[in-house]
Design a protein around this motif. Structure first.
Motif, PDB file in Angstrom:
ATOM      1  N   ALA A 148       2.449  90.790   6.602  1.00 59.30           N
ATOM      2  CA  ALA A 148       1.633  90.239   5.522  1.00 59.30           C
ATOM      3  C   ALA A 148       2.362  90.177   4.193  1.00 59.30           C
ATOM      4  O   ALA A 148       2.130  89.263   3.392  1.00 59.30           O
ATOM      5  CB  ALA A 148       0.349  91.059   5.376  1.00 59.30           C
ATOM      6  N   ALA A 149       3.252  91.129   3.949  1.00 61.68           N
ATOM      7  CA  ALA A 149       3.909  91.209   2.638  1.00 61.68           C
ATOM      8  C   ALA A 149       4.666  89.934   2.267  1.00 61.68           C
ATOM      9  O   ALA A 149       4.499  89.404   1.154  1.00 61.68           O
ATOM     10  CB  ALA A 149       4.827  92.429   2.595  1.00 61.68           C
ATOM     11  N   MET A 186       2.426  86.920   1.140  1.00 61.84           N
ATOM     12  CA  MET A 186       1.580  87.013  -0.042  1.00 61.84           C
ATOM     13  C   MET A 186       1.993  86.017  -1.117  1.00 61.84           C
ATOM     14  O   MET A 186       1.155  85.344  -1.722  1.00 61.84           O
ATOM     15  CB  MET A 186       1.635  88.439  -0.609  1.00 61.84           C
ATOM     16  N   THR A 187       3.276  85.909  -1.368  1.00 58.57           N
ATOM     17  CA  THR A 187       3.758  84.986  -2.399  1.00 58.57           C
ATOM     18  C   THR A 187       3.442  83.541  -2.047  1.00 58.57           C
ATOM     19  O   THR A 187       2.980  82.759  -2.885  1.00 58.57           O
ATOM     20  CB  THR A 187       5.276  85.157  -2.596  1.00 58.57           C
ATOM     21  N   GLY A 240      -0.379  82.963  -2.254  1.00 59.58           N
ATOM     22  CA  GLY A 240      -0.807  82.976  -3.657  1.00 59.58           C
ATOM     23  C   GLY A 240      -0.395  81.708  -4.377  1.00 59.58           C
ATOM     24  O   GLY A 240      -1.180  81.126  -5.134  1.00 59.58           O
ATOM     25  N   LEU A 255      -5.803  84.186   1.491  1.00 61.68           N
ATOM     26  CA  LEU A 255      -5.188  85.050   0.484  1.00 61.68           C
ATOM     27  C   LEU A 255      -5.877  86.414   0.441  1.00 61.68           C
ATOM     28  O   LEU A 255      -5.220  87.462   0.347  1.00 61.68           O
ATOM     29  CB  LEU A 255      -5.260  84.370  -0.880  1.00 61.68           C
ATOM     30  N   ASN A 274      -4.934  88.359   3.625  1.00 61.38           N
ATOM     31  CA  ASN A 274      -3.558  88.855   3.557  1.00 61.38           C
ATOM     32  C   ASN A 274      -3.450  90.041   2.601  1.00 61.38           C
ATOM     33  O   ASN A 274      -2.784  91.037   2.895  1.00 61.38           O
ATOM     34  CB  ASN A 274      -2.633  87.731   3.098  1.00 61.38           C
ATOM     35  N   ALA A 275      -4.126  89.940   1.451  1.00 66.20           N
ATOM     36  CA  ALA A 275      -4.092  91.053   0.495  1.00 66.20           C
ATOM     37  C   ALA A 275      -4.768  92.291   1.071  1.00 66.20           C
ATOM     38  O   ALA A 275      -4.349  93.423   0.798  1.00 66.20           O
ATOM     39  CB  ALA A 275      -4.770  90.630  -0.798  1.00 66.20           C
ATOM     40  N   LEU A 295      -2.534  94.311   3.319  1.00 64.59           N
ATOM     41  CA  LEU A 295      -1.567  95.134   2.589  1.00 64.59           C
ATOM     42  C   LEU A 295      -2.155  96.461   2.138  1.00 64.59           C
ATOM     43  O   LEU A 295      -1.401  97.393   1.806  1.00 64.59           O
ATOM     44  CB  LEU A 295      -1.043  94.358   1.366  1.00 64.59           C
TER      45      LEU A 295
END
Length: 245
Positions: free
Chosen positions: A47-48, A51-52, A55, A180, A183-184, A187
Protein backbone atom coordinates in the motif's frame (compact mmCIF):
# COMPACT_ATOMS: atom_id res chain seq x y z
CA UNK A 1 -27.81 13.18 -10.33
CA UNK A 2 -29.88 16.40 -10.16
CA UNK A 3 -31.54 15.38 -6.90
CA UNK A 4 -28.11 15.15 -5.29
CA UNK A 5 -26.72 18.45 -6.57
CA UNK A 6 -29.95 20.24 -5.60
CA UNK A 7 -29.52 19.51 -1.90
CA UNK A 8 -28.76 22.44 0.47
CA UNK A 9 -25.12 23.15 1.21
CA UNK A 10 -25.36 22.05 4.85
CA UNK A 11 -26.90 18.73 3.84
CA UNK A 12 -24.19 18.17 1.21
CA UNK A 13 -21.35 18.89 3.65
CA UNK A 14 -22.75 16.83 6.52
CA UNK A 15 -23.82 14.00 4.23
CA UNK A 16 -20.49 13.82 2.38
CA UNK A 17 -18.45 13.93 5.60
CA UNK A 18 -20.65 11.34 7.29
CA UNK A 19 -20.54 9.01 4.27
CA UNK A 20 -16.75 9.29 3.98
CA UNK A 21 -16.26 8.75 7.73
CA UNK A 22 -18.58 5.74 7.87
CA UNK A 23 -16.85 4.29 4.83
CA UNK A 24 -13.43 4.71 6.45
CA UNK A 25 -14.60 3.05 9.67
CA UNK A 26 -16.21 0.21 7.76
CA UNK A 27 -13.08 -0.29 5.66
CA UNK A 28 -10.86 -0.45 8.75
CA UNK A 29 -13.09 -3.00 10.45
CA UNK A 30 -13.34 -5.07 7.26
CA UNK A 31 -9.60 -5.02 6.57
CA UNK A 32 -8.71 -5.98 10.13
CA UNK A 33 -11.06 -8.92 9.79
CA UNK A 34 -9.89 -9.96 6.33
CA UNK A 35 -6.13 -9.45 6.67
CA UNK A 36 -4.50 -11.63 9.34
CA UNK A 37 -2.08 -9.90 11.69
CA UNK A 38 0.81 -11.88 10.25
CA UNK A 39 0.16 -10.50 6.76
CA UNK A 40 -0.31 -6.85 7.65
CA UNK A 41 3.35 -6.03 7.12
CA UNK A 42 3.04 -7.34 3.57
CA UNK A 43 -0.11 -5.29 3.00
CA UNK A 44 1.71 -2.19 4.29
CA UNK A 45 4.56 -2.82 1.86
CA UNK A 46 2.12 -2.99 -1.04
CA UNK A 47 0.00 0.00 0.00
CA UNK A 48 2.80 2.44 0.79
CA UNK A 49 4.05 2.96 -2.80
CA UNK A 50 0.46 3.33 -4.06
CA UNK A 51 -0.34 6.19 -1.71
CA UNK A 52 1.39 8.88 -3.76
CA UNK A 53 -0.15 7.72 -7.03
CA UNK A 54 -3.68 7.47 -5.64
CA UNK A 55 -3.38 10.81 -3.84
CA UNK A 56 -2.15 12.51 -7.00
CA UNK A 57 -4.91 10.91 -9.07
CA UNK A 58 -7.64 12.12 -6.75
CA UNK A 59 -6.11 15.58 -6.28
CA UNK A 60 -5.66 16.21 -10.01
CA UNK A 61 -9.07 14.83 -10.94
CA UNK A 62 -11.00 16.77 -8.30
CA UNK A 63 -9.03 19.96 -9.02
CA UNK A 64 -9.72 19.82 -12.75
CA UNK A 65 -13.38 18.96 -12.25
CA UNK A 66 -14.04 21.65 -9.64
CA UNK A 67 -12.18 24.22 -11.76
CA UNK A 68 -14.31 23.25 -14.76
CA UNK A 69 -17.56 23.53 -12.78
CA UNK A 70 -16.49 26.86 -11.31
CA UNK A 71 -15.74 28.12 -14.82
CA UNK A 72 -19.18 27.04 -15.98
CA UNK A 73 -20.75 28.87 -13.03
CA UNK A 74 -18.86 32.03 -14.01
CA UNK A 75 -19.97 31.59 -17.62
CA UNK A 76 -23.58 31.17 -16.50
CA UNK A 77 -23.35 34.36 -14.49
CA UNK A 78 -22.03 36.11 -17.59
CA UNK A 79 -25.06 34.93 -19.58
CA UNK A 80 -27.37 36.42 -16.96
CA UNK A 81 -25.46 39.71 -17.02
CA UNK A 82 -25.72 39.81 -20.83
CA UNK A 83 -29.45 39.14 -20.65
CA UNK A 84 -29.85 42.00 -18.18
CA UNK A 85 -27.77 44.29 -20.40
CA UNK A 86 -29.92 43.39 -23.41
CA UNK A 87 -33.06 44.15 -21.39
CA UNK A 88 -31.60 47.50 -20.38
CA UNK A 89 -30.76 48.39 -23.99
CA UNK A 90 -34.25 47.42 -25.08
CA UNK A 91 -35.78 49.59 -22.38
CA UNK A 92 -33.72 52.57 -23.56
CA UNK A 93 -34.46 51.84 -27.24
CA UNK A 94 -38.16 52.02 -26.42
CA UNK A 95 -37.71 55.70 -25.57
CA UNK A 96 -36.56 56.61 -29.08
CA UNK A 97 -38.37 59.37 -30.90
CA UNK A 98 -41.67 58.25 -32.38
CA UNK A 99 -41.87 55.11 -30.21
CA UNK A 100 -44.44 54.62 -27.47
CA UNK A 101 -42.36 53.16 -24.61
CA UNK A 102 -45.23 52.20 -22.31
CA UNK A 103 -46.33 48.88 -23.88
CA UNK A 104 -42.78 47.77 -24.63
CA UNK A 105 -41.44 48.52 -21.18
CA UNK A 106 -44.54 47.02 -19.56
CA UNK A 107 -44.11 43.79 -21.50
CA UNK A 108 -40.38 43.78 -20.75
CA UNK A 109 -41.11 44.20 -17.06
CA UNK A 110 -43.55 41.30 -17.20
CA UNK A 111 -40.94 39.15 -18.91
CA UNK A 112 -38.24 39.91 -16.34
CA UNK A 113 -40.58 39.31 -13.42
CA UNK A 114 -41.78 36.02 -14.89
CA UNK A 115 -38.20 34.97 -15.53
CA UNK A 116 -37.18 35.48 -11.91
CA UNK A 117 -40.38 34.09 -10.42
CA UNK A 118 -41.02 31.06 -12.61
CA UNK A 119 -37.92 30.29 -14.67
CA UNK A 120 -35.00 30.62 -12.31
CA UNK A 121 -34.75 27.50 -10.17
CA UNK A 122 -35.85 23.89 -10.34
CA UNK A 123 -36.83 21.98 -13.46
CA UNK A 124 -38.47 25.02 -15.10
CA UNK A 125 -35.08 26.73 -15.22
CA UNK A 126 -33.95 24.11 -17.71
CA UNK A 127 -37.18 23.29 -19.53
CA UNK A 128 -37.91 26.79 -20.80
CA UNK A 129 -41.62 26.08 -21.10
CA UNK A 130 -42.93 28.22 -18.25
CA UNK A 131 -46.35 29.58 -19.39
CA UNK A 132 -45.96 32.93 -17.64
CA UNK A 133 -42.65 33.70 -19.29
CA UNK A 134 -43.85 32.54 -22.70
CA UNK A 135 -46.92 34.75 -22.36
CA UNK A 136 -44.77 37.72 -21.40
CA UNK A 137 -42.66 37.24 -24.51
CA UNK A 138 -45.78 37.24 -26.70
CA UNK A 139 -47.54 40.27 -25.21
CA UNK A 140 -46.26 42.87 -27.68
CA UNK A 141 -45.27 42.67 -31.32
CA UNK A 142 -42.99 45.69 -30.80
CA UNK A 143 -41.25 43.81 -28.03
CA UNK A 144 -40.85 40.71 -30.17
CA UNK A 145 -39.33 42.75 -33.00
CA UNK A 146 -36.63 44.01 -30.62
CA UNK A 147 -35.93 40.81 -28.72
CA UNK A 148 -33.26 39.16 -30.88
CA UNK A 149 -30.40 39.62 -28.42
CA UNK A 150 -32.59 39.12 -25.36
CA UNK A 151 -34.10 35.86 -26.58
CA UNK A 152 -30.69 34.61 -27.72
CA UNK A 153 -29.34 35.08 -24.21
CA UNK A 154 -32.45 33.44 -22.79
CA UNK A 155 -31.81 30.39 -24.96
CA UNK A 156 -28.19 30.35 -23.79
CA UNK A 157 -29.36 30.57 -20.18
CA UNK A 158 -31.80 27.70 -20.66
CA UNK A 159 -29.10 25.61 -22.29
CA UNK A 160 -26.73 26.29 -19.39
CA UNK A 161 -29.46 25.47 -16.87
CA UNK A 162 -30.22 22.14 -18.54
CA UNK A 163 -26.66 20.91 -18.11
CA UNK A 164 -26.04 18.32 -15.41
CA UNK A 165 -22.90 17.13 -13.71
CA UNK A 166 -21.60 14.18 -15.79
CA UNK A 167 -22.27 10.96 -13.90
CA UNK A 168 -18.97 9.47 -15.07
CA UNK A 169 -17.06 12.32 -13.41
CA UNK A 170 -18.78 11.55 -10.14
CA UNK A 171 -18.16 7.81 -10.43
CA UNK A 172 -14.44 8.31 -11.13
CA UNK A 173 -14.04 10.74 -8.24
CA UNK A 174 -15.94 8.57 -5.78
CA UNK A 175 -13.94 5.48 -6.78
CA UNK A 176 -10.65 7.41 -6.56
CA UNK A 177 -11.58 8.79 -3.15
CA UNK A 178 -12.65 5.36 -1.91
CA UNK A 179 -9.42 3.78 -3.17
CA UNK A 180 -7.40 6.49 -1.42
CA UNK A 181 -9.22 5.91 1.88
CA UNK A 182 -8.77 2.14 1.62
CA UNK A 183 -5.08 2.49 0.86
CA UNK A 184 -4.53 4.92 3.73
CA UNK A 185 -6.40 2.60 6.07
CA UNK A 186 -4.17 -0.32 5.11
CA UNK A 187 -1.16 1.76 6.19
CA UNK A 188 -2.63 2.12 9.70
CA UNK A 189 -3.71 -1.49 10.25
CA UNK A 190 -0.62 -2.23 12.36
CA UNK A 191 -1.51 0.63 14.70
CA UNK A 192 -4.31 1.30 17.13
CA UNK A 193 -7.23 3.63 16.43
CA UNK A 194 -5.42 6.72 17.71
CA UNK A 195 -2.57 6.23 15.29
CA UNK A 196 -5.12 6.03 12.51
CA UNK A 197 -6.66 9.41 13.31
CA UNK A 198 -4.67 11.23 10.58
CA UNK A 199 -6.76 9.27 8.11
CA UNK A 200 -9.65 11.37 9.43
CA UNK A 201 -8.08 14.45 7.85
CA UNK A 202 -7.92 12.70 4.51
CA UNK A 203 -11.54 11.62 4.89
CA UNK A 204 -12.57 15.22 5.62
CA UNK A 205 -10.75 16.54 2.54
CA UNK A 206 -12.34 13.94 0.28
CA UNK A 207 -15.81 14.51 1.74
CA UNK A 208 -15.61 18.31 1.48
CA UNK A 209 -14.20 18.13 -2.06
CA UNK A 210 -17.12 16.01 -3.22
CA UNK A 211 -19.59 18.27 -1.41
CA UNK A 212 -18.11 21.31 -3.19
CA UNK A 213 -18.32 19.55 -6.54
CA UNK A 214 -22.00 18.69 -6.02
CA UNK A 215 -22.75 22.24 -4.88
CA UNK A 216 -21.23 23.68 -8.07
CA UNK A 217 -22.80 21.07 -10.34
CA UNK A 218 -26.11 22.81 -11.14
CA UNK A 219 -25.95 26.63 -11.01
CA UNK A 220 -29.74 27.01 -11.26
CA UNK A 221 -30.69 24.15 -8.94
CA UNK A 222 -27.94 23.63 -6.39
CA UNK A 223 -26.87 25.39 -3.24
CA UNK A 224 -24.38 27.61 -5.13
CA UNK A 225 -26.58 29.32 -7.70
CA UNK A 226 -26.33 32.05 -10.29
CA UNK A 227 -27.26 35.45 -8.92
CA UNK A 228 -30.32 37.14 -10.40
CA UNK A 229 -29.19 40.56 -9.17
CA UNK A 230 -28.46 41.94 -12.69
CA UNK A 231 -32.02 41.18 -13.82
CA UNK A 232 -33.45 42.42 -10.53
CA UNK A 233 -31.64 45.72 -11.05
CA UNK A 234 -33.25 46.24 -14.47
CA UNK A 235 -36.63 45.29 -13.01
CA UNK A 236 -36.19 47.88 -10.28
CA UNK A 237 -35.21 50.54 -12.82
CA UNK A 238 -38.36 49.79 -14.83
CA UNK A 239 -40.46 50.09 -11.68
CA UNK A 240 -38.95 53.45 -10.74
CA UNK A 241 -39.23 54.91 -14.24
CA UNK A 242 -35.47 55.17 -14.76
CA UNK A 243 -35.77 54.41 -18.49
CA UNK A 244 -37.22 57.74 -19.59
CA UNK A 245 -35.66 60.46 -21.65
Amino acid sequence: MTWLTSLPMAVLIIGALAAALLFAIGVRLALRALIPAAQRDSAYTIAAPLMTALGALFAITIALTVASEAGLLTSAQGIVSNEAADASRLAWAATSAGVNPAPIQSALLGYLQATRADEWQGNQAADGDDPATSHALATSSELLDSLDALTSDRRARLAAASRQLPAFYVVVLVVAGAALIINATVLTLRSRWRAGLPVGGLVAVIGLSLALLFALGTPWRGSITVSGQPIDAVTQDLHTGYFHR
